[in-house]
Design a protein around this motif. Structure first.
Motif, PDB file in Angstrom:
ATOM      1  N   GLY A  94       0.815  -1.212   0.000  1.00  0.00           N
ATOM      2  CA  GLY A  94       0.000   0.000   0.000  1.00  0.00           C
ATOM      3  C   GLY A  94       0.851   1.266   0.000  1.00  0.00           C
ATOM      4  N   LEU A  95       0.190   2.370  -0.181  1.00  0.00           N
ATOM      5  CA  LEU A  95       0.849   3.676  -0.186  1.00  0.00           C
ATOM      6  C   LEU A  95       0.414   4.478   1.026  1.00  0.00           C
ATOM      7  CD1 LEU A  95       0.315   4.589  -3.933  1.00  0.00           C
ATOM      8  CD2 LEU A  95       2.397   3.711  -2.899  1.00  0.00           C
ATOM      9  N   PHE A  96       1.258   5.416   1.412  1.00  0.00           N
ATOM     10  CA  PHE A  96       0.917   6.306   2.514  1.00  0.00           C
ATOM     11  C   PHE A  96       0.060   7.448   1.979  1.00  0.00           C
ATOM     12  CE2 PHE A  96       4.574   4.192   4.384  1.00  0.00           C
ATOM     13  CZ  PHE A  96       4.077   3.916   5.646  1.00  0.00           C
ATOM     14  N   ASP A  97      -1.208   7.147   1.706  1.00  0.00           N
ATOM     15  CA  ASP A  97      -2.121   8.168   1.229  1.00  0.00           C
ATOM     16  C   ASP A  97      -2.841   8.803   2.420  1.00  0.00           C
ATOM     17  OD1 ASP A  97      -3.449   5.875   1.850  1.00  0.00           O
ATOM     18  OD2 ASP A  97      -4.726   5.842   0.077  1.00  0.00           O
ATOM     19  N   THR A  98      -3.750   9.686   2.150  1.00  0.00           N
ATOM     20  CA  THR A  98      -4.437  10.422   3.215  1.00  0.00           C
ATOM     21  C   THR A  98      -5.198   9.511   4.175  1.00  0.00           C
ATOM     22  OG1 THR A  98      -4.606  12.334   1.765  1.00  0.00           O
ATOM     23  CG2 THR A  98      -6.053  12.288   3.678  1.00  0.00           C
ATOM     24  N   PRO A  99      -5.975   8.511   3.706  1.00  0.00           N
ATOM     25  CA  PRO A  99      -6.650   7.636   4.672  1.00  0.00           C
ATOM     26  C   PRO A  99      -5.695   6.878   5.590  1.00  0.00           C
ATOM     27  CG  PRO A  99      -7.652   7.385   2.517  1.00  0.00           C
ATOM     28  CD  PRO A  99      -6.420   8.221   2.340  1.00  0.00           C
ATOM     29  N   ALA A 100      -4.568   6.447   5.065  1.00  0.00           N
ATOM     30  CA  ALA A 100      -3.597   5.729   5.901  1.00  0.00           C
ATOM     31  C   ALA A 100      -3.016   6.650   6.966  1.00  0.00           C
ATOM     32  CB  ALA A 100      -2.487   5.145   5.035  1.00  0.00           C
ATOM     33  N   LEU A 101      -2.709   7.878   6.588  1.00  0.00           N
ATOM     34  CA  LEU A 101      -2.181   8.841   7.570  1.00  0.00           C
ATOM     35  C   LEU A 101      -3.236   9.208   8.602  1.00  0.00           C
ATOM     36  CD1 LEU A 101      -0.075  11.118   5.200  1.00  0.00           C
ATOM     37  CD2 LEU A 101       0.742   9.335   6.755  1.00  0.00           C
ATOM     38  N   LEU A 102      -4.503   9.304   8.187  1.00  0.00           N
ATOM     39  CA  LEU A 102      -5.574   9.594   9.138  1.00  0.00           C
ATOM     40  C   LEU A 102      -5.774   8.436  10.113  1.00  0.00           C
ATOM     41  CD1 LEU A 102      -8.235  11.342   6.893  1.00  0.00           C
ATOM     42  CD2 LEU A 102      -6.830  12.369   8.685  1.00  0.00           C
ATOM     43  N   ARG A 103      -5.615   7.208   9.640  1.00  0.00           N
ATOM     44  CA  ARG A 103      -5.707   6.057  10.544  1.00  0.00           C
ATOM     45  C   ARG A 103      -4.604   6.097  11.590  1.00  0.00           C
ATOM     46  NH1 ARG A 103      -7.411   3.315   5.782  1.00  0.00           N
ATOM     47  NH2 ARG A 103      -5.290   2.795   5.201  1.00  0.00           N
ATOM     48  N   MET A 104      -3.400   6.421  11.172  1.00  0.00           N
ATOM     49  CA  MET A 104      -2.279   6.495  12.124  1.00  0.00           C
ATOM     50  C   MET A 104      -2.477   7.641  13.109  1.00  0.00           C
ATOM     51  SD  MET A 104       0.952   5.589   9.779  1.00  0.00           S
ATOM     52  CE  MET A 104       0.610   4.578   8.371  1.00  0.00           C
ATOM     53  N   ALA A 105      -2.999   8.763  12.630  1.00  0.00           N
ATOM     54  CA  ALA A 105      -3.277   9.887  13.525  1.00  0.00           C
ATOM     55  C   ALA A 105      -4.362   9.522  14.536  1.00  0.00           C
ATOM     56  CB  ALA A 105      -3.694  11.117  12.712  1.00  0.00           C
ATOM     57  N   ALA A 106      -5.376   8.766  14.102  1.00  0.00           N
ATOM     58  CA  ALA A 106      -6.430   8.333  15.019  1.00  0.00           C
ATOM     59  C   ALA A 106      -5.873   7.407  16.099  1.00  0.00           C
ATOM     60  CB  ALA A 106      -7.544   7.642  14.243  1.00  0.00           C
ATOM     61  N   VAL A 107      -4.971   6.521  15.710  1.00  0.00           N
ATOM     62  CA  VAL A 107      -4.353   5.613  16.687  1.00  0.00           C
ATOM     63  C   VAL A 107      -3.520   6.407  17.691  1.00  0.00           C
ATOM     64  CG1 VAL A 107      -2.655   3.771  16.949  1.00  0.00           C
ATOM     65  CG2 VAL A 107      -4.394   3.607  15.193  1.00  0.00           C
ATOM     66  N   LEU A 108      -2.751   7.375  17.213  1.00  0.00           N
ATOM     67  CA  LEU A 108      -1.956   8.213  18.120  1.00  0.00           C
ATOM     68  C   LEU A 108      -2.850   9.003  19.067  1.00  0.00           C
ATOM     69  CD1 LEU A 108       0.887   9.583  15.825  1.00  0.00           C
ATOM     70  CD2 LEU A 108       1.151   8.172  17.861  1.00  0.00           C
ATOM     71  N   LEU A 109      -3.927   9.565  18.544  1.00  0.00           N
ATOM     72  CA  LEU A 109      -4.833  10.361  19.370  1.00  0.00           C
ATOM     73  C   LEU A 109      -5.512   9.508  20.433  1.00  0.00           C
ATOM     74  CD1 LEU A 109      -6.138  13.159  19.768  1.00  0.00           C
ATOM     75  CD2 LEU A 109      -7.941  12.395  18.235  1.00  0.00           C
ATOM     76  N   CYS A 110      -5.989   8.336  20.056  1.00  0.00           N
ATOM     77  CA  CYS A 110      -6.636   7.451  21.028  1.00  0.00           C
ATOM     78  C   CYS A 110      -5.652   6.954  22.083  1.00  0.00           C
ATOM     79  CB  CYS A 110      -7.283   6.275  20.316  1.00  0.00           C
ATOM     80  SG  CYS A 110      -8.730   6.728  19.365  1.00  0.00           S
ATOM     81  N   SER A 111      -4.433   6.681  21.677  1.00  0.00           N
ATOM     82  CA  SER A 111      -3.419   6.222  22.634  1.00  0.00           C
ATOM     83  C   SER A 111      -3.056   7.331  23.613  1.00  0.00           C
ATOM     84  CB  SER A 111      -2.176   5.741  21.901  1.00  0.00           C
ATOM     85  OG  SER A 111      -2.476   4.622  21.134  1.00  0.00           O
ATOM     86  N   CYS A 112      -2.930   8.557  23.126  1.00  0.00           N
ATOM     87  CA  CYS A 112      -2.641   9.685  24.017  1.00  0.00           C
ATOM     88  C   CYS A 112      -3.785   9.913  24.994  1.00  0.00           C
ATOM     89  CB  CYS A 112      -2.364  10.946  23.212  1.00  0.00           C
ATOM     90  SG  CYS A 112      -0.774  10.913  22.376  1.00  0.00           S
TER      91      CYS A 112
END
Length: 128
Positions: A94-112
């Motif tokens: 896969g590529l690091f497109d906008t949905p993939a980056l948003l998923r990673m940001a959501a994981v970081l936000l929930c973990s914080c």
């Protein structure tokens, strides 16, 4: 004064608890998808929610056990989960497109958020 632990054992146990919570959520969502007859397009949102729940639970438990630095603990464990997502994304081609980056940001936000909540729950209330 609160007892503080500086060992990485709390982080390791929190990460294991987060992986267990994410695994249980993924199994539950897979069973739900099979029962409802959902298409494969529902897999990504449900997997993202599962990893967010795992990051939240793991960070909350690690911060509760560490009794300090909840935000940093959540950021560290969220970074580990985001790195795992990145590795899986790269292995699947896969590529690091906008949905993939948003998923990673959501994981970081929930973990914080989990780290901050775990730290808040770990504080002892003072009685006068």
């Amino acid at each position: 004064m609160l007892e503080k632990t500086h060992t990485p054992a709390a982080l390791l146990l929190g990460a294991l608890a987060g992986v267990l919570a994410a695994t249980l959520c993924i199994l539950g969502s897979a069973a739900w998808m099979a029962k409802q007859g959902c298409s494969a397009s529902m897999a990504w949102p449900l997997a993202t929610v599962s990893v967010c729940v795992g990051g939240f639970c793991g960070s909350a438990l690690a911060a509760l056990w560490k009794k300090e630095q909840g935000l940093l603990t959540g950021l560290l464990l969220g970074g580990l989960f985001a790195a795992a997502l990145s590795g899986l994304l790269l292995m699947s081609g896969g590529l690091f497109d906008t949905p993939a980056l948003l998923r990673m940001a959501a994981v970081l936000l929930c973990s914080c958020a989990g780290g901050v909540l775990g730290r808040a729950l770990g504080e002892k209330k003072r009685r006068i």
